[in-house]
Write a protein that holds these residues in place. Structure first.
Motif, PDB file in Angstrom:
ATOM      1  N   ALA A   1     -19.039  -6.128 -28.278  1.00  0.00           N
ATOM      2  CA  ALA A   1     -17.959  -6.307 -27.307  1.00  0.00           C
ATOM      3  C   ALA A   1     -17.177  -7.554 -27.689  1.00  0.00           C
ATOM      4  N   ASP A   2     -15.904  -7.365 -28.026  1.00  0.00           N
ATOM      5  CA  ASP A   2     -15.025  -8.499 -28.314  1.00  0.00           C
ATOM      6  C   ASP A   2     -14.353  -8.893 -27.004  1.00  0.00           C
ATOM      7  N   GLU A   3     -14.947  -9.887 -26.319  1.00  0.00           N
ATOM      8  CA  GLU A   3     -14.404 -10.372 -25.043  1.00  0.00           C
ATOM      9  C   GLU A   3     -13.635 -11.674 -25.257  1.00  0.00           C
ATOM     10  N   VAL A   4     -13.098 -11.843 -26.457  1.00  0.00           N
ATOM     11  CA  VAL A   4     -12.360 -13.072 -26.769  1.00  0.00           C
ATOM     12  C   VAL A   4     -11.191 -13.253 -25.796  1.00  0.00           C
ATOM     13  N   MET A   5     -10.480 -12.167 -25.505  1.00  0.00           N
ATOM     14  CA  MET A   5      -9.366 -12.258 -24.556  1.00  0.00           C
ATOM     15  C   MET A   5      -9.819 -11.941 -23.134  1.00  0.00           C
ATOM     16  N   THR A   6     -10.675 -10.911 -22.982  1.00  0.00           N
ATOM     17  CA  THR A   6     -11.025 -10.445 -21.631  1.00  0.00           C
ATOM     18  C   THR A   6     -12.041 -11.342 -20.922  1.00  0.00           C
TER      19      THR A   6
ATOM     20  N   GLY B   1     -11.865 -17.005 -32.222  1.00  0.00           N
ATOM     21  CA  GLY B   1     -12.176 -15.604 -31.937  1.00  0.00           C
ATOM     22  C   GLY B   1     -12.399 -14.821 -33.216  1.00  0.00           C
ATOM     23  N   SER B   2     -11.535 -15.059 -34.204  1.00  0.00           N
ATOM     24  CA  SER B   2     -11.672 -14.323 -35.474  1.00  0.00           C
ATOM     25  C   SER B   2     -13.034 -14.582 -36.106  1.00  0.00           C
ATOM     26  N   THR B   3     -13.459 -15.847 -36.122  1.00  0.00           N
ATOM     27  CA  THR B   3     -14.756 -16.122 -36.758  1.00  0.00           C
ATOM     28  C   THR B   3     -15.897 -15.566 -35.912  1.00  0.00           C
TER      29      THR B   3
ATOM     30  N   ALA C   1     -14.496 -16.563 -26.948  1.00  0.00           N
ATOM     31  CA  ALA C   1     -13.805 -17.711 -27.540  1.00  0.00           C
ATOM     32  C   ALA C   1     -12.761 -18.219 -26.550  1.00  0.00           C
ATOM     33  N   LYS C   2     -11.502 -17.929 -26.811  1.00  0.00           N
ATOM     34  CA  LYS C   2     -10.356 -18.433 -26.034  1.00  0.00           C
ATOM     35  C   LYS C   2     -10.684 -19.290 -24.797  1.00  0.00           C
ATOM     36  N   GLY C   3     -11.171 -18.682 -23.705  1.00  0.00           N
ATOM     37  CA  GLY C   3     -11.387 -19.433 -22.473  1.00  0.00           C
ATOM     38  C   GLY C   3     -12.702 -20.189 -22.405  1.00  0.00           C
TER      39      GLY C   3
ATOM     40  N   HIS D   1      -8.650  -7.789 -33.422  1.00  0.00           N
ATOM     41  CA  HIS D   1      -9.856  -8.618 -33.407  1.00  0.00           C
ATOM     42  C   HIS D   1      -9.672  -9.928 -34.162  1.00  0.00           C
ATOM     43  N   GLY D   2      -8.450 -10.244 -34.590  1.00  0.00           N
ATOM     44  CA  GLY D   2      -8.209 -11.509 -35.272  1.00  0.00           C
ATOM     45  C   GLY D   2      -7.523 -11.307 -36.602  1.00  0.00           C
ATOM     46  N   ASP D   3      -7.248 -12.410 -37.278  1.00  0.00           N
ATOM     47  CA  ASP D   3      -6.386 -12.374 -38.466  1.00  0.00           C
ATOM     48  C   ASP D   3      -7.071 -12.744 -39.770  1.00  0.00           C
TER      49      ASP D   3
HETATM   50  C1  LIG Z   1      -7.148 -13.631 -29.850  1.00  0.00           C
HETATM   51  C2  LIG Z   1      -8.162 -12.598 -30.137  1.00  0.00           C
HETATM   52  C3  LIG Z   1      -9.001 -12.697 -31.256  1.00  0.00           C
HETATM   53  C4  LIG Z   1      -8.841 -13.785 -32.278  1.00  0.00           C
HETATM   54  O1  LIG Z   1      -9.114 -15.034 -31.734  1.00  0.00           O
HETATM   55  P1  LIG Z   1      -8.564 -16.353 -32.484  1.00  0.00           P
HETATM   56  O2  LIG Z   1      -9.184 -17.471 -31.744  1.00  0.00           O
HETATM   57  O3  LIG Z   1      -7.079 -16.300 -32.364  1.00  0.00           O
HETATM   58  O4  LIG Z   1      -9.004 -16.250 -33.907  1.00  0.00           O
HETATM   59  C5  LIG Z   1      -9.990 -11.761 -31.418  1.00  0.00           C
HETATM   60  N1  LIG Z   1     -10.145 -10.760 -30.543  1.00  0.00           N
HETATM   61  C6  LIG Z   1      -9.357 -10.615 -29.471  1.00  0.00           C
HETATM   62  C7  LIG Z   1      -9.597  -9.490 -28.524  1.00  0.00           C
HETATM   63  C8  LIG Z   1      -8.322 -11.515 -29.243  1.00  0.00           C
HETATM   64  O5  LIG Z   1      -7.499 -11.355 -28.190  1.00  0.00           O
END
Ligand SMILES: *Cc1c(COP(=O)(O)O)cnc(C)c1O
Length: 417
Positions: free
Chosen positions: A228-233, A105-107, A257-259, A138-140
């Motif tokens: 739109a950061d939909e990494v979690m949503t 997600g971060s990348t 990302a995530k899912g 939005h990530g680390d």
């Molecule tokens: C988890 C998350 C990230 C980062 O994703 P990673 O895969 O942990 O680097 C970015 N944005 C949102 C909204 C997240 O929940």
């Protein structure tokens, strides 16, 4: 030094908490080396969607691992990546024509920020400022931290973080947010990055679709790119494939990302509108998109993502989401009656509540006590300060979900006694 050499993420080793070892997982359950069955109530940090070790995803990984394990992706391609790209084009908004792979997600967020600045630079109107929403995560990595909430998590790194324009989180009808966004957009920023509908790590803070639509409209009017950061949503968490759908919003750049792999392998994509791709399209090599990592579009991870896409196409995922949403609501209705519980809220499959305590926030002294009680009760829950949330895999059954409710009730009664 004795014991494990591992330095764990988001873990204060000085507190000496036990670090359980898990040997296998199935559905909504984790099985530990010391013989316990633990309910995964946070989907292993928001990644597991359908359930652990979904047979179709496991089989796809197994088959791909024996066929093509890894391939340079600069100027080369492979079938699993093509299947993912075609699948995403078919499922995601049709305006998002281009698919760029990365690993987390971060990348995917770093890529989105670079695409936005590249777009402005290559079309001869350089812009560099990014707008963000208060309480966002939005990530680390350094860029992703820069566009996220500043606090105890990133204070030591502050000298490396770049300056952004922070738009206040909506209060009441959200007029405060819209006015601030309107004013900030007049100054010609490059992009506005948001977590649609739910701010995850910021404490499962929720806002209505109409507000997302209004924010998108302001960006459109001022020609500010909406990321739109939909990494979690994404992937059903909020009850629809994307949270943006509920607001009728199509962003200019989308991070997922995530899912994406159903939670089985690290993989991310950043999708972009054709104009953003075309700004980089040229015979001039200086305008190509300068971003890659060694494992970009790893074939095994792509095979897992392609299997996830097939599951979405062939299994009744949306019905499962609606069903889980209703059961999560019933769980919340029950927890809302507990003394000391406030601000009960739900978006799709995400249920959250705040405990009324004097020291709220991420470093609330309650969180470690709750964590211990949950761990001892064999339920994996990880409160965000005084916010407890439940975000299980979609396959969770009634027995496990009501057990999660029992354990939360027990823990809340103890810590607030
Ligand atoms: C988890 C998350 C990230 C980062 O994703 P990673 O895969 O942990 O680097 C970015 N944005 C949102 C909204 C997240 O929940």
């Amino acid at each position: 030094m004795t014991g494990s050499a591992i330095w764990h993420p988001y873990t204060q080793h000085g507190l000496g908490d036990p670090v359980p070892q898990v040997t296998h997982a199935m559905g909504a359950a984790l099985y530990t080396a010391d013989g316990r069955r633990v309910i995964d109530a946070i989907s292993s940090w928001w990644v597991t969607t359908h359930g652990h070790c979904h047979p179709r995803i496991v089989e796809a990984i197994r088959a791909q691992a024996g066929a093509l394990d890894q391939l340079i992706f600069a100027g080369w391609t492979h079938a699993p990546a093509e299947r993912v790209a075609a699948g995403l084009r078919a499922m995601m908004p049709e305006e998002l024509t281009r698919v760029f792979f990365s690993d987390s997600g971060s990348t995917s967020v770093e890529v989105a920020l670079k695409m936005a600045l590249g777009y402005w630079a290559h079309t001869g109107r350089p812009r560099g400022r990014i707008l963000v929403l208060e309480h966002s995560y939005h990530g680390d990595t350094i860029g992703a931290m820069s566009v996220g909430e500043r606090g105890v998590f990133n204070a030591p790194y502050e000298p490396l973080l770049f300056d952004v324009g922070c738009i206040p989180f909506p209060l009441g009808d959200g007029a405060n947010t819209l006015e601030a966004l309107e004013a900030a957009c007049r100054e010609g920023p490059a992009a506005f990055i948001v977590e649609p509908l739910v701010l995850g790590a910021g404490g499962m803070k929720m806002y209505p679709p109409a507000l997302l639509a209004a924010m998108a409209e302001i960006c459109r009017r001022h020609e500010v790119l909406l990321i739109a950061d939909e990494v979690m949503t994404g992937w059903g968490r909020t009850g629809t494939l994307l949270a943006c759908e509920q607001a009728g919003v199509v962003p200019d750049i989308l991070c997922i990302a995530k899912g994406l792999t159903g939670g089985s392998m690290p993989l991310a994509v950043t999708m972009a509108r054709e104009e953003i791709f075309m700004a980089h399209w040229s015979t001039d090599r200086a305008k190509m998109f300068f971003h890659s990592s060694s494992y970009t579009a790893n074939p095994i991870a792509c095979a897992a993502a392609a299997a996830n896409i097939t599951i979405w196409q062939e299994e009744p995922v949306l019905e499962r989401l609606a069903d889980l949403g209703a059961r999560q609501q019933a769980l919340l209705d029950r927890l809302a009656l507990l003394p000391g519980v406030a601000a009960v809220r739900r978006c799709g499959t995400i249920a959250a509540l705040d405990l009324e305590v004097p020291d709220g926030g991420y470093m609330s002294s309650l969180a470690p006590r709750l964590l211990t009680l949950f761990r001892e009760a064999d339920v994996l829950l990880r409160p965000l300060g005084n916010t407890i949330y439940v975000m299980p895999p979609y396959c969770i059954d009634d027995t496990d979900l009501s057990r999660i409710g029992d354990v939360i009730e027990m823990a809340v009664r103890i810590v607030l006694a």
